[in-house]
Design a protein around this motif. Structure first.
Motif, mmCIF file in Angstrom:
data_model
loop_
_atom_site.group_PDB
_atom_site.id
_atom_site.type_symbol
_atom_site.label_atom_id
_atom_site.label_comp_id
_atom_site.label_asym_id
_atom_site.label_seq_id
_atom_site.Cartn_x
_atom_site.Cartn_y
_atom_site.Cartn_z
ATOM 1 N N ARG A 1 0.843 -1.195 0.000
ATOM 2 C CA ARG A 1 0.000 0.000 0.000
ATOM 3 C C ARG A 1 0.870 1.233 0.000
ATOM 4 N N TYR A 2 0.267 2.316 -0.435
ATOM 5 C CA TYR A 2 1.041 3.539 -0.520
ATOM 6 C C TYR A 2 1.470 4.004 0.865
ATOM 7 N N ALA A 3 0.533 4.045 1.770
ATOM 8 C CA ALA A 3 0.867 4.411 3.146
ATOM 9 C C ALA A 3 -0.114 3.648 4.004
ATOM 10 N N SER A 4 0.342 3.132 5.132
ATOM 11 C CA SER A 4 -0.562 2.266 5.848
ATOM 12 C C SER A 4 -0.963 2.845 7.188
ATOM 13 N N GLY A 5 -2.214 2.716 7.453
ATOM 14 C CA GLY A 5 -2.731 3.101 8.753
ATOM 15 C C GLY A 5 -2.280 2.113 9.804
ATOM 16 N N ALA A 6 -2.412 2.528 11.040
ATOM 17 C CA ALA A 6 -1.960 1.686 12.140
ATOM 18 C C ALA A 6 -3.127 1.475 13.101
ATOM 19 N N ASN A 7 -3.158 0.306 13.717
ATOM 20 C CA ASN A 7 -4.188 0.047 14.713
ATOM 21 C C ASN A 7 -3.557 -0.426 16.014
ATOM 22 N N LEU A 8 -4.406 -0.784 16.952
ATOM 23 C CA LEU A 8 -3.879 -1.076 18.286
ATOM 24 C C LEU A 8 -2.963 -2.298 18.331
ATOM 25 N N GLY B 1 12.305 3.434 10.904
ATOM 26 C CA GLY B 1 10.875 3.573 10.647
ATOM 27 C C GLY B 1 10.113 2.427 11.272
ATOM 28 N N PRO B 2 9.560 2.649 12.448
ATOM 29 C CA PRO B 2 8.907 1.603 13.219
ATOM 30 C C PRO B 2 7.977 0.717 12.406
ATOM 31 N N PHE B 3 6.862 1.266 11.970
ATOM 32 C CA PHE B 3 5.878 0.401 11.336
ATOM 33 C C PHE B 3 6.337 -0.091 9.978
ATOM 34 N N ALA B 4 7.288 0.592 9.402
ATOM 35 C CA ALA B 4 7.753 0.164 8.095
ATOM 36 C C ALA B 4 8.322 -1.244 8.193
ATOM 37 N N HIS C 1 4.559 -2.980 17.885
ATOM 38 C CA HIS C 1 5.644 -2.043 17.677
ATOM 39 C C HIS C 1 6.377 -1.747 18.979
ATOM 40 N N LEU D 1 0.279 -1.197 17.156
ATOM 41 C CA LEU D 1 0.917 -0.341 18.156
ATOM 42 C C LEU D 1 1.572 -1.194 19.227
#
Lengths: 391, 391
Positions: free
Chosen positions: A19-26, A382-385, A32, A29
DNA sequence: TGCACTTTGGCAACAGCGTTGCTTAAGTGG
DNA sequence: CCACTTAAGCAACGCTGTTGCCAAAGTGCA
């Protein structure tokens, strides 16, 4: 509760379509933060860290650290290990990574040899096997040999919980799909889906990467602080692994690191690649002529080009040729690089350290194992990356 | 509720001491997701996007998208804009970015000229001012001139809500601290804290970056999909801006992008920098000799070195010299680059497109404004990492 | 015109995250 | 022995995205 979570990191096992940019959820989190603390625990080494120190370094509140480390302890990944001296109140409890809680396989398939390691969570080798290998033989032979060697290192630590295998190969390949591309001199491997084949053979998640990238990734673990460096590998060829901002830079098609075929001599002598004046041709010619000093000088010029273009912290040297005469190369490259930078330096004149890459001949295999372990730890950047090769 | 939040992005305004790896909490999560959706809204342009499309592209659930876009609408950053055609049920409502909701200043301080733009949220210029400037004059004069020009563009859109100013300068500097380093030929600026001075003068948050980095950053916005490219800027000198994985690579000390002083001719003609055989010297000599074709050929060799080392998707050309004769340079560099890559290509032979950078003479100033806007949008790559120049 | 169906998007309840306020544990020092 | 300090856990809380459900708003067929 947490012992049933498939990966302690909480990252999605397969991240689906890019995806181009991804949202994050709990859950993300949570994973991470767990990975961040795990990374800090590993960075602390055997000395350990207290909860409050983890809180300071991560930016989390002490209470959050308590909760998260409690989960890590439940999973067996961390443990309490003594106490600090008191500073006037209750002494801090030291937490430590439990290295033996998980393991990863590292497999280095070179042209004439294979090295297999079993590494623990701390990245230390628990078992190593080395054997001759003819990469030019058929795929079934190579796969069988690899599987046998992996079985050997697994037998060396029977109760080890292995989370995956990292595989390092020469030549261009696609680390996302795990498919080999035109391995120089071995056309039979063109387009071979090595990752999938090995994953089935071993019954483990497999990540595939270029040998220089694996080595660079492993070296990045020894350097605290999200540094950046270029790892120059001089062996049968001349390649590089780039670590920028703490993460390996692979480029759009896993093709980054082609250091050897940079032209440093316009219209110079022809190189085997078809171009003229490639640094690899000049370097290897000097090596063949028994003039490592000249090879080092040329390498230093190329290193200066790299340092100026990417502004890396340091330059590491590795590969068989370098390992054969490390002092000459390290000093020669350092002198040449310094000369280039100093010539430019209108004042600043920063000097970039040059050193031999630690780890020796097992560096690539160990780095490959680190590729797998990286999925547990928080990326320094980049954490979520997350690390590029997702299991 | 949300209108009182200082920055809609939710990212910390000052991130304090650099930490090795940072934990994340709920406000950060919220800000991140808002930034991701804002980025997707901007990427959609005037066509807009529906909530469900946002959900698909971000990975968030439709309900989360509804909640988050409701907050964005409260803040005036987004608005509903018509409906899609029905596909058998209730038609999708289209959401669109409100470009005029926020603005940013972009300031390009060049050696002999300054360009100031006021850009809206979509990154489009709302007002542009251009004036001669003597960067060699004292700091007070330059600051005053800059402030006057900024006041002019702000007056052009009186009700514009300006969130900050991005400033682009030549020469080495430290984008983290906002301090200039040895600007070539202008020693009086050595160590000058330009960011702090301008921030006080303008009463706005200021980010400072190198001109080539600002241009590259701006160009990256036009390219969807987190691509990577090298932007080669041929003007009074030869520099580069690197975009890797969608983000500008600045290196450890903001020194990355020194493309001009890579040696492509060992022991070649002396360069003004003190080294020999720098590509800048060769290139500029050819330009001075009225031979742009040769300049393009040399540039193409350097571009090939860059492409092979970093595996970028494409090469963009800019700068006054290129803008003066774009066709010759684009074709010449493309031919040279292709020749180099094709020579190597034992099969793969990928070709890397070369094109003139869009934007023309305002590209740097606009890119500088983008640096500020970037703080509102989700980084295409590492979410929580955020864009390097933190306001 | 009316009804069945499809799709969108909001409302409300919910589980889970880190945070806050407070309490308990475990030391030091007078 | 007591006052004080520091560390770490417990409980309540606010806020996040998620889930289940329902109203809104269209299409298409009878």
């Amino acid at each position: 509760m947490s012992s049933e979570n498939p990966p302690p990191s909480g990252r999605p096992v397969s991240d689906g379509p890019a995806r181009y940019a991804s949202g994050a959820n709990l859950p993300l989190l949570r994973g991470h933060n767990a990975a961040v603390l795990l990374e800090l625990l590993r960075a602390a080494g055997e000395g350990g860290v207290s909860r409050l120190e983890l809180a300071e370094r991560s930016g989390l509140t002490p209470q959050a650290v308590s909760k998260i480390t409690a989960r890590l302890r439940e999973d067996g990944l961390a443990a309490e290990a003594g106490r600090r001296a008191s500073t006037g109140g209750k002494p801090r409890t030291v937490l430590r990574l439990v290295p033996g809680a998980r393991h990863a396989i590292g497999l280095h398939l070179d042209r004439d040899e294979s090295v297999t390691v079993l590494a623990d969570l701390a990245g230390e080798p628990v078992a190593v096997r080395r054997a001759p290998l003819d990469l030019g033989a058929g795929a079934p032979e190579v796969l069988a040999a690899a599987a046998a060697q992996v079985a050997e290192v697994r037998a060396a630590a029977p109760e080890a919980q292995v989370i995956g295998a990292g595989v390092a190969c020469p030549g261009p390949l696609d680390h996302r799909t795990g498919v080999l591309h035109r391995v120089t001199g071995l056309p039979q491997w063109d387009g071979y889906p090595l990752r999938a084949a090995l994953a089935e053979q071993l019954g483990l998640p497999v990540v595939l990467d270029k040998d220089t990238n694996a080595a660079a990734h492993g070296l990045a673990q020894h350097a605290r602080g999200a540094g950046s460096f270029g790892y120059l590998h001089l062996g049968t060829g001349l390649g590089a692994g780039l670590v920028l901002g703490g993460a390996v830079h692979r480029g759009a098609r896993t093709g980054a690191g082609e250091f050897g075929h940079q032209v440093v001599q316009l219209d110079g002598p022809p190189c085997g690649c078809g171009k003229r004046g490639c640094i690899e041709a000049l370097c290897l010619a000097a090596v063949a002529a028994g003039d490592p000093a000249e090879a080092a000088r040329v390498l230093g010029v190329g290193a200066a080009n790299l340092v100026e273009l990417l502004d890396v912290d340091r330059v590491l040297l590795g590969g068989r040729t370098v390992l054969g005469d490390p002092d000459t190369y390290v000093r020669g490259v350092a002198a040449s690089l310094d000369g280039q930078l100093r010539a430019r330096g209108s004042g600043g004149a920063r000097s970039v350290p040059v050193m031999a890459a630690p780890g020796g001949p097992d560096a690539v295999a160990l780095g490959a194992a680190h590729l797998v372990l990286a999925s547990l730890f928080g990326a320094p950047q980049g954490p979520f990356a997350g690390p590029p090769p997702v299991i």
